[in-house]
Design a protein around this motif. Structure first.
Motif, PDB file in Angstrom:
ATOM      1  N   MET A 194     -11.535   0.324  -3.193  1.00  0.00           N
ATOM      2  CA  MET A 194     -12.700   1.288  -2.539  1.00  0.00           C
ATOM      3  C   MET A 194     -13.737   1.273  -3.599  1.00  0.00           C
ATOM      4  N   ILE A 195     -13.547   1.129  -4.747  1.00  0.00           N
ATOM      5  CA  ILE A 195     -14.527   1.115  -5.824  1.00  0.00           C
ATOM      6  C   ILE A 195     -15.632  -0.117  -5.479  1.00  0.00           C
ATOM      7  N   VAL A 196     -14.974  -1.146  -5.114  1.00  0.00           N
ATOM      8  CA  VAL A 196     -15.957  -2.336  -4.794  1.00  0.00           C
ATOM      9  C   VAL A 196     -16.745  -2.039  -3.448  1.00  0.00           C
ATOM     10  N   LYS A 197     -16.033  -1.389  -2.714  1.00  0.00           N
ATOM     11  CA  LYS A 197     -17.002  -0.659  -1.411  1.00  0.00           C
ATOM     12  C   LYS A 197     -18.008   0.191  -1.885  1.00  0.00           C
ATOM     13  N   ALA A 198     -17.480   1.068  -2.650  1.00  0.00           N
ATOM     14  CA  ALA A 198     -18.580   2.192  -2.871  1.00  0.00           C
ATOM     15  C   ALA A 198     -19.627   1.442  -3.859  1.00  0.00           C
ATOM     16  N   ALA A 199     -19.482   0.436  -4.348  1.00  0.00           N
ATOM     17  CA  ALA A 199     -20.525  -0.088  -5.409  1.00  0.00           C
ATOM     18  C   ALA A 199     -21.550  -0.875  -4.367  1.00  0.00           C
ATOM     19  N   ALA A 219     -17.345   1.886 -14.762  1.00  0.00           N
ATOM     20  CA  ALA A 219     -18.659   1.013 -14.898  1.00  0.00           C
ATOM     21  C   ALA A 219     -18.214  -0.403 -15.297  1.00  0.00           C
ATOM     22  N   ASP A 220     -17.145  -0.476 -15.824  1.00  0.00           N
ATOM     23  CA  ASP A 220     -16.219  -2.190 -16.103  1.00  0.00           C
ATOM     24  C   ASP A 220     -16.299  -2.653 -14.576  1.00  0.00           C
ATOM     25  N   TYR A 221     -15.433  -1.870 -13.729  1.00  0.00           N
ATOM     26  CA  TYR A 221     -15.135  -2.202 -12.486  1.00  0.00           C
ATOM     27  C   TYR A 221     -16.282  -2.727 -11.687  1.00  0.00           C
ATOM     28  N   THR A 222     -17.513  -2.039 -11.942  1.00  0.00           N
ATOM     29  CA  THR A 222     -18.731  -2.169 -10.856  1.00  0.00           C
ATOM     30  C   THR A 222     -19.663  -2.987 -11.727  1.00  0.00           C
ATOM     31  N   HIS A 223     -19.398  -3.573 -12.801  1.00  0.00           N
ATOM     32  CA  HIS A 223     -19.965  -4.216 -13.694  1.00  0.00           C
ATOM     33  C   HIS A 223     -21.550  -3.601 -14.047  1.00  0.00           C
ATOM     34  N   GLY A 224     -21.444  -2.301 -14.154  1.00  0.00           N
ATOM     35  CA  GLY A 224     -22.468  -1.377 -14.592  1.00  0.00           C
ATOM     36  C   GLY A 224     -23.370  -0.954 -13.268  1.00  0.00           C
TER      37      GLY A 224
END
Length: 194
Positions: free
Chosen positions: A115-120, A161-166
């Motif tokens: 879900m974090i990747v989708k949100a990014a 922030a680490d998950y989404t590379h900032g």
């Protein structure tokens, strides 16, 4: 001399009992095919009396499958459509493809990571901001379940922030996450009165 069940031949499906197995064995010795078909239908009725829930519609095919198993697939009758065959019995299911990718931070879980990747990947706007806040709150809740003392907003913001590379950065001065208290589960033991 007494004969014990341990001395008799082993039953293929013990839930039907030895008498049904004897009926199947007798049915296999009948020379006339029409009479064998009639005998097989009476065995199915007797099996249905033992397990009434299997008598209806699709479940009735289970009774025919069980008859085929009990006869060792040797009974020569007019079988209904869809009865199990010996080669289908030994077939193995396809292997389940398990995910082989590593979860970066296991306390959050794979679903939250997706879900974090989708949100990014979403377009910046109010909908994305709302989703990010909900994800951050869920991250804090998961973190509190694992580490009660280390579940602080700053750690969640850093991990996000680490998950989404900032790509997603939350300002600690503008965003305040919910405080979660993990309550210990009830043990179920009652206090003993003295």
């Amino acid at each position: 001399m007494l004969r014990y069940n341990t001395q008799l031949e082993r039953l293929v499906l013990p839930e039907y009992g030895r008498n049904i197995q004897r009926m199947v064995n007798y049915c296999m010795t009948i020379p006339d095919r029409e009479e064998r078909n009639h005998c097989a239908r009476s065995i199915i009725r007797a099996m249905g009396n033992l397990f009434p829930e299997l008598r209806s519609g699709e479940s009735c095919s289970k009774l025919w499958d069980h008859l085929a198993l009990m006869s060792g697939f040797q009974l020569d009758i007019d079988w209904p459509e869809g009865v199990i065959t010996e080669d289908k019995l030994d077939s193995k299911p396809e292997k389940v493809p398990y995910p082989t990718s590593r979860i970066r931070l296991r306390q959050y879980g794979r679903s939250l990571e997706y879900m974090i990747v989708k949100a990014a990947a979403m377009e910046p706007g109010a909908e994305r901001d709302e989703l990010v806040i909900m994800l951050a709150n869920q991250m804090k809740k998961n973190l509190a379940a694992v580490d009660r003392d280390g579940a602080c907003d700053a750690r969640v913001f850093k991990d996000l922030a680490d998950y989404t590379h900032g790509e997603i950065r939350l300002d600690p001065e503008q965003v305040v996450l919910h405080d979660y208290q993990i309550i210990a589960p009830v043990t179920g033991k009652k206090k003993r009165k003295r």
